[in-house]
Design an enzyme around this catalytic site. Structure first.
Site, short mmCIF file in Angstrom:
data_model
loop_
_atom_site.label_atom_id
_atom_site.label_comp_id
_atom_site.label_asym_id
_atom_site.label_seq_id
_atom_site.Cartn_x
_atom_site.Cartn_y
_atom_site.Cartn_z
N LYS A 141 -27.93 19.68 -43.66
CA LYS A 141 -27.49 19.63 -42.38
C LYS A 141 -26.44 19.97 -42.14
O LYS A 141 -25.92 20.15 -42.98
CB LYS A 141 -27.83 17.91 -41.88
CG LYS A 141 -26.67 16.86 -42.55
CD LYS A 141 -27.25 15.35 -42.12
CE LYS A 141 -26.16 14.51 -42.95
NZ LYS A 141 -26.29 12.71 -42.73
N TYR A 198 6.86 22.45 -33.78
CA TYR A 198 6.71 22.27 -31.96
C TYR A 198 6.70 20.89 -33.04
O TYR A 198 7.06 20.38 -32.87
CB TYR A 198 4.96 22.05 -31.73
CG TYR A 198 4.43 23.25 -31.08
CD1 TYR A 198 5.28 23.89 -29.69
CD2 TYR A 198 3.21 23.75 -31.64
CE1 TYR A 198 4.21 25.15 -29.58
CE2 TYR A 198 2.22 25.06 -31.46
CZ TYR A 198 2.88 25.22 -30.29
OH TYR A 198 2.17 26.56 -30.02
#
Ligand SMILES: *Cc1c(COP(=O)(O)O)cnc(C)c1O
Length: 374
Positions: free
Chosen positions: A47, A268
């Site tokens: 999956k 940042y």
């Protein structure tokens, strides 16, 4: 053609694109590690695109190494495996978009059914018989038919014969990663009760399966007729009891590097100030690619066999690495994680730095990271 070539720039900088390389040999070896602890059939669970490693790639490697079944969470994933030529039985559980009964019958996809409602729907939809595994809640309250509804589920399954063919009974272990058989005892008992009740209801015997990777590796009482292995295939052992092999390597290029003075604010917010004159390298992967944005100190990547720390904030597409005295040129290849050990971080280290589990690291890698197969 010659004239075209003549107009090309003399030097071109060819970068190694950010790439996740899946290692089928590691998948095969991990499958063999599971095979060494159990004699029952093994379902390879692929999956979430094979836990981010490529469903078809992982499935092929696992089946070639001896996996008997495949497991996914919807019929479309299962059909993709059939289209890739995989012939072993496939089970699809959850089916969040509903069950395409026609595709399930046509492609021989087994469907797990976890409620009376779901079974009613499938019986109504199935023109041709669909193979079904009844999914019982074995103590997780996350899917699976609750105890109070078992008798109705079994009754309905009997009356739906011809449209559904019950071939399996499944549960799931809520506490297998504790690697303590006493933690699984209640679920094992519940599974046995379910099996017996199903036989009494005139529906059996069928294939009974409960354990995933942890149960398979730590507690033979959970094995029943099959074990379902997902994380273990890609080198993740939630019980942390067994040495498995990382099944992928994530690499990305240095796109820019520079010498900066002491006291340089990086990224940042300028959350990091360089303590000394140093070299910074910008590596072309960021949180949009699956690098966790919140990282504990000590997080780093390997470049040229040396671990270098990530400094400043993780950006959307890039991270900055402090390489100290080493000026690493544009085009140098950074290894974000891999099975190599030494300077190369493991997926487990990334999970610790991010305060998460390895599963979220490998399933979170973005679509633009190229995929390759070793
Ligand atoms: C994901 C899943 C598995 C595989 O679990 P792992 O711990 O990754 O091996 C098995 N069974 C079910 C129902 C699952 O959802």
């Amino acid at each position: 053609m010659t004239t075209l070539l003549a107009t090309e720039p003399v030097t071109v900088s060819r970068l190694h694109a950010p790439t996740l390389c899946t290692l089928p040999d590691a998948v095969a070896e991990n499958l063999r590690r599971v095979r060494a602890v159990t004699a029952v059939p093994i379902m390879a669970v692929v999956k979430a695109d094979g836990y981010g490693h490529g469903a078809v790639t992982v499935a092929r490697a696992a089946v070639a190494a001896g996996a008997d079944w495949l497991g996914v969470t919807d019929v479309a994933e299962a059909v993709a495996l059939r289209d890739a030529g995989l012939e072993v039985p496939i089970l699809s559980w959850l089916n969040p978009s509903g069950v395409d009964a026609e595709a399930a019958a046509a492609h021989r996809i087994d469907i797990a059914i976890g409620s009376v409602e779901e079974l009613c729907q499938l019986i109504a939809d199935a023109a041709d018989p669909v193979r079904v595994h009844l999914h019982l809640d074995t103590g997780m309250a996350r899917g699976g038919c609750p105890l109070d509804d078992w008798s109705e589920l079994f009754r309905l399954a009997r009356s739906g014969r011809g449209r559904v063919e019950v071939v399996g009974l499944m549960g799931h272990l809520p506490r297998a990663d504790e690697a303590d058989p006493t933690a699984n005892a209640a679920a094992v008992l519940r599974m046995r009760q379910g099996r017996d009740a199903m036989l009494r209801a005139g529906l059996g015997p069928v294939l009974v399966h409960l354990a995933a990777t942890s149960g398979a590796l730590t507690d033979p009482a959970t094995h029943f007729g099959m074990v379902r292995i997902g994380a273990g295939l890609v080198g993740i052992d939630p019980s942390e009891t067994t040495a498995l092999f990382g099944a992928s390597r994530w690499t990305a290029p240095v796109v820019h590097s520079a010498l900066v003075p002491a006291g340089t604010a990086v990224g940042y917010g300028g959350t990091h100030l360089t303590a000394r004159e140093t070299h910074l390298a910008v590596v072309g992967v960021g949180y949009a690619d699956g690098v966790p944005r919140e990282l504990a100190p000590g997080a780093g990547v390997a470049i040229g066999g040396v671990r270098h720390p990530i400094v400043g904030r993780v950006s959307m597409d890039q991270i900055v690495v402090d390489t100290g005295a080493a000026l690493l040129p544009r085009g140098a290849v950074a290894t974000v994680f891999g099975p190599d050990g030494g300077a190369v971080p493991s997926v487990q280290e990334w999970a610790r730095w991010a305060g998460t589990i390895p599963h979220t690291v490998v399933t979170g890698i973005g679509a633009r990271v190229r995929r390759s197969i070793a």
